[in-house]
Design a protein around this motif. Structure first.
Motif, PDB file in Angstrom:
ATOM      1  N   ALA B 350      44.792  46.744  29.059  1.00  0.00           N
ATOM      2  CA  ALA B 350      44.235  45.819  29.683  1.00  0.00           C
ATOM      3  C   ALA B 350      44.523  45.834  31.315  1.00  0.00           C
ATOM      4  O   ALA B 350      43.573  45.720  32.333  1.00  0.00           O
ATOM      5  CB  ALA B 350      44.361  44.520  29.274  1.00  0.00           C
ATOM      6  N   PRO B 351      45.760  46.129  31.564  1.00  0.00           N
ATOM      7  CA  PRO B 351      46.300  46.154  33.050  1.00  0.00           C
ATOM      8  C   PRO B 351      45.800  47.161  33.763  1.00  0.00           C
ATOM      9  O   PRO B 351      45.379  47.093  34.917  1.00  0.00           O
ATOM     10  CB  PRO B 351      47.683  45.934  33.141  1.00  0.00           C
ATOM     11  CG  PRO B 351      48.153  45.593  31.768  1.00  0.00           C
ATOM     12  CD  PRO B 351      47.037  45.896  30.631  1.00  0.00           C
ATOM     13  N   THR B 352      45.455  48.438  33.025  1.00  0.00           N
ATOM     14  CA  THR B 352      44.941  49.447  33.578  1.00  0.00           C
ATOM     15  C   THR B 352      43.468  49.043  33.782  1.00  0.00           C
ATOM     16  O   THR B 352      43.020  49.693  34.954  1.00  0.00           O
ATOM     17  CB  THR B 352      44.948  50.711  32.429  1.00  0.00           C
ATOM     18  OG1 THR B 352      46.333  50.980  32.226  1.00  0.00           O
ATOM     19  CG2 THR B 352      44.542  51.940  33.078  1.00  0.00           C
ATOM     20  N   GLN B 353      42.859  48.528  33.058  1.00  0.00           N
ATOM     21  CA  GLN B 353      41.502  48.239  33.081  1.00  0.00           C
ATOM     22  C   GLN B 353      41.155  47.414  34.328  1.00  0.00           C
ATOM     23  O   GLN B 353      40.223  47.349  35.088  1.00  0.00           O
ATOM     24  CB  GLN B 353      40.634  47.830  31.972  1.00  0.00           C
ATOM     25  CG  GLN B 353      39.224  47.521  31.975  1.00  0.00           C
ATOM     26  CD  GLN B 353      38.679  46.943  30.737  1.00  0.00           C
ATOM     27  OE1 GLN B 353      39.262  46.693  29.801  1.00  0.00           O
ATOM     28  NE2 GLN B 353      37.252  47.614  30.770  1.00  0.00           N
ATOM     29  N   ASN B 354      42.088  46.284  34.544  1.00  0.00           N
ATOM     30  CA  ASN B 354      41.976  45.421  35.728  1.00  0.00           C
ATOM     31  C   ASN B 354      42.416  46.334  37.046  1.00  0.00           C
ATOM     32  O   ASN B 354      41.735  45.921  37.960  1.00  0.00           O
ATOM     33  CB  ASN B 354      43.342  44.464  35.676  1.00  0.00           C
ATOM     34  CG  ASN B 354      43.090  43.556  34.802  1.00  0.00           C
ATOM     35  OD1 ASN B 354      41.889  43.131  34.544  1.00  0.00           O
ATOM     36  ND2 ASN B 354      44.270  42.529  34.515  1.00  0.00           N
ATOM     37  N   VAL B 355      43.300  47.467  37.116  1.00  0.00           N
ATOM     38  CA  VAL B 355      43.421  48.038  38.157  1.00  0.00           C
ATOM     39  C   VAL B 355      41.998  48.698  38.620  1.00  0.00           C
ATOM     40  O   VAL B 355      41.519  48.979  39.724  1.00  0.00           O
ATOM     41  CB  VAL B 355      44.379  49.207  38.091  1.00  0.00           C
ATOM     42  CG1 VAL B 355      44.569  50.049  39.179  1.00  0.00           C
ATOM     43  CG2 VAL B 355      45.655  48.644  37.834  1.00  0.00           C
ATOM     44  N   ILE B 356      41.373  49.170  37.526  1.00  0.00           N
ATOM     45  CA  ILE B 356      40.027  50.117  37.704  1.00  0.00           C
ATOM     46  C   ILE B 356      39.009  49.083  38.293  1.00  0.00           C
ATOM     47  O   ILE B 356      38.271  49.299  39.500  1.00  0.00           O
ATOM     48  CB  ILE B 356      39.396  50.537  36.390  1.00  0.00           C
ATOM     49  CG1 ILE B 356      40.523  51.584  35.959  1.00  0.00           C
ATOM     50  CG2 ILE B 356      37.956  51.271  36.775  1.00  0.00           C
ATOM     51  CD1 ILE B 356      39.991  51.826  34.378  1.00  0.00           C
ATOM     52  N   SER B 357      39.048  47.741  37.742  1.00  0.00           N
ATOM     53  CA  SER B 357      37.891  46.690  38.171  1.00  0.00           C
ATOM     54  C   SER B 357      38.168  46.367  39.491  1.00  0.00           C
ATOM     55  O   SER B 357      37.231  46.269  40.356  1.00  0.00           O
ATOM     56  CB  SER B 357      38.061  45.449  37.072  1.00  0.00           C
ATOM     57  OG  SER B 357      37.797  45.968  35.864  1.00  0.00           O
ATOM     58  N   ASN B 358      39.578  46.155  39.929  1.00  0.00           N
ATOM     59  CA  ASN B 358      39.901  45.674  41.186  1.00  0.00           C
ATOM     60  C   ASN B 358      39.640  46.584  42.258  1.00  0.00           C
ATOM     61  O   ASN B 358      39.360  46.515  43.317  1.00  0.00           O
ATOM     62  CB  ASN B 358      41.196  45.060  41.298  1.00  0.00           C
ATOM     63  CG  ASN B 358      41.395  43.818  40.481  1.00  0.00           C
ATOM     64  OD1 ASN B 358      40.498  43.038  40.562  1.00  0.00           O
ATOM     65  ND2 ASN B 358      42.669  43.546  40.208  1.00  0.00           N
ATOM     66  N   ILE B 368      42.302  56.132  43.016  1.00  0.00           N
ATOM     67  CA  ILE B 368      42.833  55.377  42.048  1.00  0.00           C
ATOM     68  C   ILE B 368      41.916  54.971  40.967  1.00  0.00           C
ATOM     69  O   ILE B 368      42.599  54.852  39.625  1.00  0.00           O
ATOM     70  CB  ILE B 368      42.936  53.791  42.693  1.00  0.00           C
ATOM     71  CG1 ILE B 368      43.997  53.832  44.135  1.00  0.00           C
ATOM     72  CG2 ILE B 368      43.438  52.556  41.866  1.00  0.00           C
ATOM     73  CD1 ILE B 368      43.847  52.871  44.941  1.00  0.00           C
ATOM     74  N   ILE B 369      40.689  55.196  40.906  1.00  0.00           N
ATOM     75  CA  ILE B 369      39.743  54.806  39.807  1.00  0.00           C
ATOM     76  C   ILE B 369      40.063  55.952  39.153  1.00  0.00           C
ATOM     77  O   ILE B 369      40.198  55.678  37.945  1.00  0.00           O
ATOM     78  CB  ILE B 369      38.532  54.674  40.279  1.00  0.00           C
ATOM     79  CG1 ILE B 369      38.148  53.231  41.280  1.00  0.00           C
ATOM     80  CG2 ILE B 369      37.585  54.669  39.232  1.00  0.00           C
ATOM     81  CD1 ILE B 369      37.053  53.310  41.864  1.00  0.00           C
ATOM     82  N   SER B 370      40.148  57.246  39.476  1.00  0.00           N
ATOM     83  CA  SER B 370      40.072  58.474  38.737  1.00  0.00           C
ATOM     84  C   SER B 370      41.213  58.551  37.798  1.00  0.00           C
ATOM     85  O   SER B 370      41.374  58.815  36.552  1.00  0.00           O
ATOM     86  CB  SER B 370      40.174  59.666  39.620  1.00  0.00           C
ATOM     87  OG  SER B 370      38.900  59.762  40.031  1.00  0.00           O
ATOM     88  N   ASN B 371      42.449  58.088  38.555  1.00  0.00           N
ATOM     89  CA  ASN B 371      43.790  57.975  37.888  1.00  0.00           C
ATOM     90  C   ASN B 371      44.017  56.917  36.707  1.00  0.00           C
ATOM     91  O   ASN B 371      44.185  57.362  35.608  1.00  0.00           O
ATOM     92  CB  ASN B 371      45.128  57.623  38.862  1.00  0.00           C
ATOM     93  CG  ASN B 371      45.308  59.120  39.551  1.00  0.00           C
ATOM     94  OD1 ASN B 371      45.022  60.250  39.283  1.00  0.00           O
ATOM     95  ND2 ASN B 371      45.987  58.800  40.733  1.00  0.00           N
ATOM     96  N   SER B 372      43.363  55.767  37.110  1.00  0.00           N
ATOM     97  CA  SER B 372      43.381  54.831  35.975  1.00  0.00           C
ATOM     98  C   SER B 372      42.508  54.890  34.802  1.00  0.00           C
ATOM     99  O   SER B 372      42.694  54.859  33.724  1.00  0.00           O
ATOM    100  CB  SER B 372      42.920  53.486  36.604  1.00  0.00           C
ATOM    101  OG  SER B 372      43.831  53.239  37.809  1.00  0.00           O
ATOM    102  N   THR B 378      49.724  54.294  32.845  1.00  0.00           N
ATOM    103  CA  THR B 378      49.546  53.133  31.886  1.00  0.00           C
ATOM    104  C   THR B 378      50.989  53.052  31.303  1.00  0.00           C
ATOM    105  O   THR B 378      51.533  54.022  30.941  1.00  0.00           O
ATOM    106  CB  THR B 378      48.720  53.410  31.070  1.00  0.00           C
ATOM    107  OG1 THR B 378      47.118  53.292  31.491  1.00  0.00           O
ATOM    108  CG2 THR B 378      48.441  52.484  29.940  1.00  0.00           C
ATOM    109  N   ALA B 379      51.322  51.677  31.073  1.00  0.00           N
ATOM    110  CA  ALA B 379      52.726  51.617  30.521  1.00  0.00           C
ATOM    111  C   ALA B 379      52.771  51.955  28.987  1.00  0.00           C
ATOM    112  O   ALA B 379      51.806  51.516  28.049  1.00  0.00           O
ATOM    113  CB  ALA B 379      53.074  50.041  30.511  1.00  0.00           C
TER     114      ALA B 379
END
Lengths: 183, 501
Positions: B350-358, B368-372, B378-379
């Protein structure tokens, strides 16, 4: 893993309703604390403002009162419900000056200053004792906007205040259609 | 978190009430939210309007104690005038203990103005012919918060009408009919407020997707909520053309909510959830010593107690390293254990998805999007497991330190074997609040509150760690499970966000 018996059509309606209520409940409880919200004034803040628990003037509360007519009306109702002196409305507008106001146990009179042409004395005579001794004068206009001034302690049951003739407090006191309260 | 169903203004008003000095650090917020959203306890006999009726009964009982004009009523509900408490903030705080003290003192000083009211062990009772109504001291704080919220709705435009209604209601003779009439009028206004401020449809639409999904998934006649049901639903709906539910976190929460509702409904049907009527529905109607103590019934995070003003001056947790990692586990509690893998997915992805959304929202660049999307950074589940073990060890030491403060002068068989460890734990905690092992009574009370909550925190941590161990037994090494989920989530992130890379 949890296994439930699939609900009947009748139960489904109730479960759907409760599911929506629970989702909304979480919307309230888990609202992101980082999110920007306009800080609301609570009704207990407003009551504390009316009773002196929050000192006057408070900019946040004054801004909220200016913004919302409902809050102003509520504040007026809170103030008018307090024990103290509430003055009758003035009989009529006066072309010449500010009319005195009277209530049981108190009177407000006005007297021009001889030393300063541009000033007037507001003289409040307390004929009976109401506790606590008032420390401010509030005047509510027809839109529930309040003008308040702090009062000095009474001397021999007289409170005397020197104000400018063009001050807000005299402006609203000249208007007969205002409620005057000693708080 | 997105607020799908509640208008911003109403949330702001709610937060202003519960985060103000009167209710902060208490559990009134959760209970008030239940009242506002009309949640009920299956099988309790309550309905959405029950709290309004309780509020009217409370108003009538307070009037019988002399809070019988407008100002007295405002004072009763909006201002705790308990002279015994020390600071101005403390004097305004609404707790069951303060409410009890105030009402009992008022009763001693003035008595009742009506002979059909009486004090009871737990609160106040009024008798109207064959009907009796009792309001418990434990219940009164949330009713006070409800009063404050209700008179403030829609910028206080309801204030005057409500005030007049209540004044008419308490004008002698006070009758049950009069109370019910006033309650009906207030309840009608509350329903109007809900219609204007709560968008039920958002959550109802989710339900309308989940219900057929679970029915279809079977087995026939059953709904099974497990890790794969949640993941499968998310895969199905996160990239749907019409009204997708993109966030995995939203899906997880929806399934947890549905589990809670189903459990409550089944328990009520089975008759195993029998509850007493009339006093404290939002709390599961149980006896609590005060509103910050441990509660039975529906799960509530035990961390809430550490936000109590008396505990904030003791640094039980460092925010980032000791509290933040367990915040979500404590929020979901036993449901996180029941859905252990789904919960691990929530914590990691979920934190990774937040990074993508933001990154998309704030145009932070395609890298950033590609990496995420590839879940780089991701932890891992192993890291999460280690974090939980570390915090559990901290909790263990906290418990020892708290025991040292509370029991150091007690010479008994229970304390003796751990006395040295307890002392050492206290001395090792070089942080605010752990500098005096013989504090005053107020501080000892704060340690007692913590002592009640810490076992619950530890229990959840242990429970989840056991579930994680079971995952490893049932399946494979945790690293392999994580790698498998990286592939699954990465694939779905690509499906959702592929064209943004």
């Amino acid at each position: 893993m949890t296994r439930f018996k699939a609900p009947s059509a009748e139960a489904l309606v109730e479960i759907r309703q409760e599911f929506a209520a629970m989702g909304t409940y979480h919307d309230f409880v888990n609202a992101d604390s980082d999110e920007e919200f306009v800080k609301e004034i609570t009704m207990s803040d407003l009551y504390a403002y009316a009773t002196g628990g929050v000192s006057y003037p408070n900019s946040a509360i004054e801004a909220a009162l200016e913004r919302a007519a409902g809050l102003r009306s509520a504040f007026r109702r809170m103030v008018l419900a307090l024990p103290g002196y509430r003055f009758e409305r003035a009989a009529a507008a006066s072309a010449g000056g500010t009319l005195p106001r009277q209530t049981q146990g108190a009177e407000i009179k006005f007297s021009p200053s001889r030393a300063h042409d541009d000033r007037t004395y507001i003289i409040i005579e307390l004929k009976s004792s109401v506790e606590p001794i008032p420390n401010s004068l509030a005047v509510f206009d027809s839109e529930d906007r309040a003008v308040r001034v702090s009062l000095p302690p009474p001397q021999d049951s007289i409170i005397q205040l020197l104000v400018r003739k063009d001050s807000d407090i005299l402006r609203v006191l000249r208007d007969p259609d205002t409620d005057v309260v000693l708080m | 978190m997105l607020r799908a169903g509640a208008a911003d203004g109403s949330v702001a008003q709610f937060r202003a009430v519960i985060e103000g000095v009167r209710f902060t650090g208490t559990q009134v917020g959760n209970r008030l939210a239940k009242i506002l959203t009309g949640r009920k306890t299956f099988g309790s006999g309550s309905n959405r309007d029950t709290p309004v009726l309780e509020l009217c009964h409370l108003t009538a009982m307070a009037a019988a104690l002399g809070y019988d004009d407008r100002n007295a009523r405002f004072r009763f509900f909006l201002d705790m005038d308990d002279e015994k408490r020390s600071s101005p903030a403390e004097a305004r705080r609404v707790t069951p203990a303060a409410v009890r003290h105030r009402i009992e003192k008022r009763h001693t000083d003035r008595g009742w103005s009506r002979d059909d009211c009486e004090l009871t062990e737990r609160g106040m009772r009024a008798v109207y012919g064959s009907e009796t109504h009792e309001v418990w001291f434990d219940r009164i704080p949330v009713l006070m918060a409800f009063f404050e919220f209700l008179i403030g709705i829609d910028d206080a435009t309801f204030f005057a009408e409500m005030d007049d209604l209540l004044q008419t209601m308490i004008t002698p003779p006070v009758t049950l009919r009069g109370i019910k009439d006033a309650s009906n009028r207030l309840a009608a206004r509350m329903r109007l407020w809900r219609r204007s401020n709560i968008a039920w449809a958002t959550h109802e639409e989710r339900f309308d997707k989940i219900a057929p999904y679970l029915s279809e998934r079977g087995p026939e006649g059953n709904w099974v909520i497990d890790d794969e049901a949640i993941f499968g639903f998310w895969v199905l709906h996160s990239n749907a053309e019409k009204k997708p539910i993109r966030e995995y976190a939203t899906v997880f929460e929806a399934f947890v909510n549905l589990s809670k509702v189903m459990r409550a409904a089944e328990a009520a049907e089975a008759g195993s959830d029998a509850r007493r009527l009339g006093t404290d529905f939002e709390a599961g109607d149980i006896d609590v010593a005060d509103d910050i103590g441990p509660m039975s019934g529906e799960w509530e995070t035990p961390l809430a107690i550490f936000d109590h003003p008396d505990l904030k001056s003791i640094r039980f947790f460092k925010g980032d390293s000791e509290r933040a990692p367990i915040e979500r586990l404590m929020q979901y509690g036993p449901d996180a254990q029941r859905l252990a893998r789904a919960f691990l997915r929530l914590e990691s992805f979920a934190p990774t998805q937040n990074v993508i959304s933001n990154a998309i929202r704030f145009k932070r660049g395609k890298a950033i999007i590609s990496n995420s999307v590839a879940c780089v950074g991701t932890a891992s589940y192993q890291a999460y497991q280690e974090d939980m073990e570390r915090v559990l060890e901290h909790i263990r030491r906290l418990q020892l330190a708290v025991v040292h403060v509370l029991r150091r002068d007690v010479d008994d068989d229970v304390y003796a074997p751990i006395s040295e460890d307890s002392r050492a734990a206290f001395q090792d905690l070089r942080r605010k609040g752990f500098d005096d092992d013989d504090p005053d009574e107020d501080r000892r009370d704060a340690f007692r509150m913590a002592a009640n909550a810490l076992p619950s925190v530890a229990g959840q941590l242990r429970g989840l760690l056991e579930q994680i161990s079971d995952l490893e037994k049932d399946e494979r090494d945790l690293a392999l499970i994580f790698n498998e989920d990286v592939s699954l989530f990465s694939k779905q992130f690509r499906a959702i966000y592929g064209d943004r890379q």
